[in-house]
Design an enzyme around this catalytic site. Sequence first.
Site, mmCIF file in Angstrom:
data_model
loop_
_atom_site.group_PDB
_atom_site.id
_atom_site.type_symbol
_atom_site.label_atom_id
_atom_site.label_comp_id
_atom_site.label_asym_id
_atom_site.label_seq_id
_atom_site.Cartn_x
_atom_site.Cartn_y
_atom_site.Cartn_z
ATOM 1 N N PHE A 197 0.844 -1.195 0.000
ATOM 2 C CA PHE A 197 0.000 0.000 0.000
ATOM 3 C C PHE A 197 0.879 1.245 0.000
ATOM 4 O O PHE A 197 1.846 1.332 0.757
ATOM 5 C CB PHE A 197 -0.900 0.001 1.240
ATOM 6 C CG PHE A 197 -1.623 1.308 1.460
ATOM 7 C CD1 PHE A 197 -2.696 1.657 0.654
ATOM 8 C CD2 PHE A 197 -1.215 2.185 2.456
ATOM 9 C CE1 PHE A 197 -3.357 2.871 0.846
ATOM 10 C CE2 PHE A 197 -1.873 3.378 2.663
ATOM 11 C CZ PHE A 197 -2.943 3.737 1.853
ATOM 12 N N SER A 198 0.548 2.208 -0.858
ATOM 13 C CA SER A 198 1.223 3.504 -0.893
ATOM 14 C C SER A 198 2.716 3.297 -1.155
ATOM 15 O O SER A 198 3.083 2.724 -2.183
ATOM 16 C CB SER A 198 0.951 4.262 0.408
ATOM 17 O OG SER A 198 1.358 5.610 0.309
ATOM 18 N N ALA A 199 3.593 3.727 -0.243
ATOM 19 C CA ALA A 199 5.026 3.485 -0.435
ATOM 20 C C ALA A 199 5.313 1.991 -0.527
ATOM 21 O O ALA A 199 6.214 1.563 -1.258
ATOM 22 C CB ALA A 199 5.826 4.112 0.703
#
Length: 353
Positions: A197-199
């Site tokens: 998720f995300s980074a």
Amino acid sequence: MTEATALTRAGRLAEATALIQRTLAGDHPVRVVQGEIVVDEERLRDDPPPVQDAPDGLDDLVGTPDQVRRSGPSTPDLPGETLHRVHQGATGARPYTLYVPTTGTGPRPLLVMLHGGTQTAADFAAATRMSEQAEEHGFLVAYPEQVTSANPMRYWNWFEPADQRRGVGEPAILAGIVDEIAALHEVDRDRVYVAGFSAGGAMAAVLGAAYPDVFAAVGVHSGLPQGCATDVGSAVSAMSSAPGARPLERPVPVIAFHGDADTTVAVGNAAHVVEQFTGCPVSGDTLVERDPGRPATRVVVRRDGAPVGELWTVHGSSHAWSGGAAGGSYTDPAGPDASAEMVRFFADHPRRS
């Protein structure tokens, strides 16, 4: 933090990052001493490192305060075994949690789950409920954890050139975790997957691109394509502008989720991830209605008639794991269940030589 904020607003992002790293280095169980990584395994097990507060002025990087929840749901009691370990490799060391389910026989699939910035492995496990999926479907799931010595906000360094290639930096550490788990447990090496998720989603893309012989398929939630940034400044630009990236030399099946109300990472990045990994244009769509809940548009990408990618756009969702646990860190319980959909997609995509 005031000085770091001023540097950020002045566009001096590298200096701001360095200042934050010096300020927030703090006390943690994985540290560098005279060039060597030293891990206090006993303290890591008994006293996990805390999540750092997001400094003022960096909400565009870590999300707004209402998105970053410091307390949330705990992982439910499951019948399997939860192990806490530290992997030490030639390029570095990282702690990780491994859930071993009671279900499944013989060599089992392995899924590596990479959390986002400001999150811990425990946060991510609780938010995504992936260990529950593992118990239901009989696969191992590992949650590596970024340490504040490597990034004070717990971002995987997906934007650093030294952490974007095979055999170096964080990709080598994370691939080493896979090898370590496979040496200790029966793992089906044709069914090893990574999602984030995300980074963590951006780092999952890095791993899929760097190790197509290790990871059979990739899941990217609210992330970015591999190679779209080379430093903090270009990372911030990519997050907002979705510049795209070159197709991989060796395509890898991919499933991407993204909310179209995400103000942290532009939704266009998800389509670029699917195009990069499949080498195919994203076209066509199917509206998935949820009543009650958020509708989503799903695009299935095919090559020679076989599905090789999926793009899920969750309408009205922000920077959050779709279908995650209520009260979790960066979760949107109203969306389709990204964890279940990723598990379904992975089950249909063993590694093919």
